[in-house]
Write a protein that holds these residues in place. Structure first.
Motif, PDB file in Angstrom:
ATOM      1  N   VAL A 136       0.868  -1.183   0.000  1.00 30.11           N
ATOM      2  CA  VAL A 136       0.000   0.000   0.000  1.00 30.11           C
ATOM      3  C   VAL A 136       0.900   1.226   0.000  1.00 30.11           C
ATOM      4  O   VAL A 136       1.812   1.334   0.829  1.00 30.11           O
ATOM      5  CB  VAL A 136      -0.909   0.038   1.248  1.00 30.11           C
ATOM      6  N   THR A 137       0.666   2.127  -0.942  1.00 28.91           N
ATOM      7  CA  THR A 137       1.469   3.351  -1.028  1.00 28.91           C
ATOM      8  C   THR A 137       0.600   4.544  -0.669  1.00 28.91           C
ATOM      9  O   THR A 137      -0.410   4.810  -1.324  1.00 28.91           O
ATOM     10  CB  THR A 137       2.024   3.532  -2.465  1.00 28.91           C
ATOM     11  N   LEU A 138       1.000   5.241   0.389  1.00 29.71           N
ATOM     12  CA  LEU A 138       0.224   6.385   0.874  1.00 29.71           C
ATOM     13  C   LEU A 138       0.923   7.672   0.474  1.00 29.71           C
ATOM     14  O   LEU A 138       1.890   8.096   1.095  1.00 29.71           O
ATOM     15  CB  LEU A 138       0.097   6.310   2.407  1.00 29.71           C
ATOM     16  N   GLY A 139       0.457   8.281  -0.596  1.00 24.08           N
ATOM     17  CA  GLY A 139       1.028   9.546  -1.068  1.00 24.08           C
ATOM     18  C   GLY A 139      -0.098  10.535  -1.288  1.00 24.08           C
ATOM     19  O   GLY A 139      -1.024  10.616  -0.494  1.00 24.08           O
ATOM     20  N   THR A 140      -0.019  11.283  -2.389  1.00 26.81           N
ATOM     21  CA  THR A 140      -1.097  12.217  -2.750  1.00 26.81           C
ATOM     22  C   THR A 140      -2.398  11.445  -2.909  1.00 26.81           C
ATOM     23  O   THR A 140      -3.475  11.908  -2.581  1.00 26.81           O
ATOM     24  CB  THR A 140      -0.759  12.939  -4.079  1.00 26.81           C
ATOM     25  N   GLU A 162      -6.063  -2.086  -7.219  1.00 27.00           N
ATOM     26  CA  GLU A 162      -6.333  -0.649  -7.050  1.00 27.00           C
ATOM     27  C   GLU A 162      -6.909  -0.433  -5.652  1.00 27.00           C
ATOM     28  O   GLU A 162      -8.085  -0.090  -5.471  1.00 27.00           O
ATOM     29  CB  GLU A 162      -7.298  -0.154  -8.132  1.00 27.00           C
ATOM     30  N   ILE A 163      -6.051  -0.613  -4.663  1.00 27.93           N
ATOM     31  CA  ILE A 163      -6.452  -0.600  -3.260  1.00 27.93           C
ATOM     32  C   ILE A 163      -7.094   0.728  -2.855  1.00 27.93           C
ATOM     33  O   ILE A 163      -8.026   0.771  -2.056  1.00 27.93           O
ATOM     34  CB  ILE A 163      -5.231  -0.931  -2.367  1.00 27.93           C
ATOM     35  N   GLY A 164      -6.597   1.820  -3.423  1.00 20.69           N
ATOM     36  CA  GLY A 164      -7.105   3.151  -3.086  1.00 20.69           C
ATOM     37  C   GLY A 164      -8.572   3.347  -3.409  1.00 20.69           C
ATOM     38  O   GLY A 164      -9.211   4.277  -2.906  1.00 20.69           O
ATOM     39  N   HIS A 165      -9.126   2.475  -4.252  1.00 18.11           N
ATOM     40  CA  HIS A 165     -10.527   2.647  -4.661  1.00 18.11           C
ATOM     41  C   HIS A 165     -11.461   1.596  -4.072  1.00 18.11           C
ATOM     42  O   HIS A 165     -12.535   1.324  -4.613  1.00 18.11           O
ATOM     43  CB  HIS A 165     -10.614   2.718  -6.191  1.00 18.11           C
ATOM     44  N   ILE A 166     -11.053   1.031  -2.942  1.00 19.19           N
ATOM     45  CA  ILE A 166     -11.974   0.214  -2.152  1.00 19.19           C
ATOM     46  C   ILE A 166     -12.867   1.183  -1.371  1.00 19.19           C
ATOM     47  O   ILE A 166     -12.374   2.131  -0.753  1.00 19.19           O
ATOM     48  CB  ILE A 166     -11.190  -0.699  -1.180  1.00 19.19           C
ATOM     49  N   THR A 167     -14.181   0.972  -1.425  1.00 15.14           N
ATOM     50  CA  THR A 167     -15.108   1.866  -0.727  1.00 15.14           C
ATOM     51  C   THR A 167     -15.079   1.584   0.767  1.00 15.14           C
ATOM     52  O   THR A 167     -15.259   0.447   1.194  1.00 15.14           O
ATOM     53  CB  THR A 167     -16.546   1.678  -1.260  1.00 15.14           C
ATOM     54  N   VAL A 168     -14.831   2.636   1.554  1.00 13.74           N
ATOM     55  CA  VAL A 168     -14.786   2.471   3.007  1.00 13.74           C
ATOM     56  C   VAL A 168     -15.839   3.314   3.732  1.00 13.74           C
ATOM     57  O   VAL A 168     -16.121   3.087   4.901  1.00 13.74           O
ATOM     58  CB  VAL A 168     -13.372   2.783   3.576  1.00 13.74           C
ATOM     59  N   GLU A 184      -8.822   6.177  -0.689  1.00 14.22           N
ATOM     60  CA  GLU A 184      -7.971   7.318  -1.064  1.00 14.22           C
ATOM     61  C   GLU A 184      -8.474   8.635  -0.478  1.00 14.22           C
ATOM     62  O   GLU A 184      -7.697   9.537  -0.199  1.00 14.22           O
ATOM     63  CB  GLU A 184      -7.914   7.403  -2.597  1.00 14.22           C
ATOM     64  N   THR A 185      -9.797   8.769  -0.277  1.00 15.15           N
ATOM     65  CA  THR A 185     -10.349  10.036   0.243  1.00 15.15           C
ATOM     66  C   THR A 185     -10.068  10.210   1.737  1.00 15.15           C
ATOM     67  O   THR A 185     -10.299  11.271   2.291  1.00 15.15           O
ATOM     68  CB  THR A 185     -11.877  10.123   0.007  1.00 15.15           C
ATOM     69  N   ILE A 186      -9.551   9.145   2.373  1.00 18.81           N
ATOM     70  CA  ILE A 186      -9.265   9.199   3.812  1.00 18.81           C
ATOM     71  C   ILE A 186      -7.781   9.034   4.107  1.00 18.81           C
ATOM     72  O   ILE A 186      -7.182   9.819   4.838  1.00 18.81           O
ATOM     73  CB  ILE A 186     -10.056   8.091   4.552  1.00 18.81           C
ATOM     74  N   ALA A 187      -7.162   8.008   3.500  1.00 22.63           N
ATOM     75  CA  ALA A 187      -5.816   7.585   3.920  1.00 22.63           C
ATOM     76  C   ALA A 187      -4.678   8.225   3.131  1.00 22.63           C
ATOM     77  O   ALA A 187      -3.515   8.007   3.442  1.00 22.63           O
ATOM     78  CB  ALA A 187      -5.704   6.069   3.836  1.00 22.63           C
ATOM     79  N   SER A 188      -4.986   9.018   2.112  1.00 27.72           N
ATOM     80  CA  SER A 188      -3.925   9.717   1.373  1.00 27.72           C
ATOM     81  C   SER A 188      -3.549  10.991   2.131  1.00 27.72           C
ATOM     82  O   SER A 188      -4.246  11.395   3.068  1.00 27.72           O
ATOM     83  CB  SER A 188      -4.425  10.090  -0.022  1.00 27.72           C
TER      84      SER A 188
END
Length: 323
Positions: A136-140, A162-168, A184-188
């Protein structure tokens, strides 16, 4: 003299190029600007001209190049080496492998940039050649990649991992992909700052709000530093982010059953406490048999992961090997 591989990592502003030997040692590396004009049509020529310059100046023997590996942002069809779309650089339905092969006369293999970085990290970095791994890469944004049974998981049209687009969050923040509540809307970095601004609106007299008003801006680095100095709202943001990440990773791990989970990107540099919080959440949510075999580690290779992974991709294709 052994064979060398050209590893290429195409980014939105710069292209990293490296000459890498079969053991994965970087013999030379450099960067060129990414020319995005005319939908990035000159990029492949720019790459080969830059390599050609090394050959012409005697720094590289063309006969000792076994192939070119290239990582690019966007949805990549690995088998054909074509990109469906790479928004940041203007590529659309472009046959990268075929075109670069025609220019260079060398075998060319292409993979998504996040997947390339995962290959590099697993070959010579924190992955330690795991057969089953999640990165998992946490950037922008939030990127990722999955290695299952020794090979990168691509899926039917290059969208796997595409881990960033899993709905949480069902009715969460709007994501760049057009959907709401993606990880992505939370962890970036962007997501954490958005969380902070949301808290500032609700708590206008808080220490976080006065910091923002005084400085006129806010970064994830600020959030982590404020938390270290006892700011409760900043601590809440970090705890929530780590908890959501731990939950997502635990669910993914149930499918892949990995031995390693790697966390990389700018946000991962926040320190050991943040990684420990993600690890704690992962173990809280995960099936015990899944978590007992698995360790969470920070990625090690930084910006070199892409070119190293691109070299490994070439080796993997030419030698038909897996981890």
């Amino acid at each position: 003299m052994g064979q060398n591989i050209i590893g290429v990592d195409v980014g939105g502003t710069t292209i990293k190029i490296g000459i890498i030997n079969e053991a994965g040692n970087i013999l030379d590396k450099w960067e060129i600007p990414t020319n995005v004009t005319n939908n990035g049509t000159s990029i492949l020529t720019d790459i080969w001209n830059s390599v050609r310059h090394k050959i012409d100046s005697g720094q590289l023997n063309e006969k000792h190049i076994s192939g070119i590996g290239l990582g690019a942002p966007g949805f990549i069809h690995e088998d054909s080496g074509s990109v469906y779309e790479a928004v940041n650089i203007g590529w659309k339905n472009m046959e990268i492998a075929r075109e670069l092969k025609a220019i260079s006369g060398l075998p060319v293999y292409v993979q998504n940039d996040a997947n390339i970085a995962v290959l590099g990290e697993n070959w010579l970095g924190a992955g330690e050649q795991a057969r089953n791994l999640i990165a998992v890469t946490l950037g922008t944004g939030v990127g990722g990649g999955i290695i299952a049974n020794g090979t990168i998981l691509n899926g039917e049209n290059g969208t796997a991992g595409e881990i960033g687009h899993i709905t949480v969050e069902e009715n969460g923040y709007l994501c760049n992909c057009g959907r709401r509540g993606c990880l992505e809307t939370i962890a970036s970095a962007t997501g954490m700052v958005r969380q902070a601004k949301n808290k500032i609106e609700i708590n206008p007299k808080s220490h976080l709000a006065s910091f923002y008003q005084k400085n006129g801006s806010l970064t994830t680095k600020d959030i982590f530093e404020l938390a270290n100095h006892g700011d409760t709202l900043s601590t809440e943001i970090i705890d929530y982010t780590a908890d959501v990440l731990g939950l997502v990773i635990a669910n993914l791990a149930t499918i892949i059953n990995p031995s390693k989970i790697l966390v990389g990107g700018g946000v991962s540099k926040a320190g050991e406490d943040f990684i420990n919080s993600i690890d704690f959440a992962f173990r809280k949510y995960a099936l015990e048999r899944v978590s007992e075999i698995c360790e969470i580690k920070v990625a090690q290779l930084g910006n070199d992961a892409g070119i190293i992974g691109a070299a490994y991709l070439v080796q993997q294709k030419l030698n038909n090997t897996v981890f």
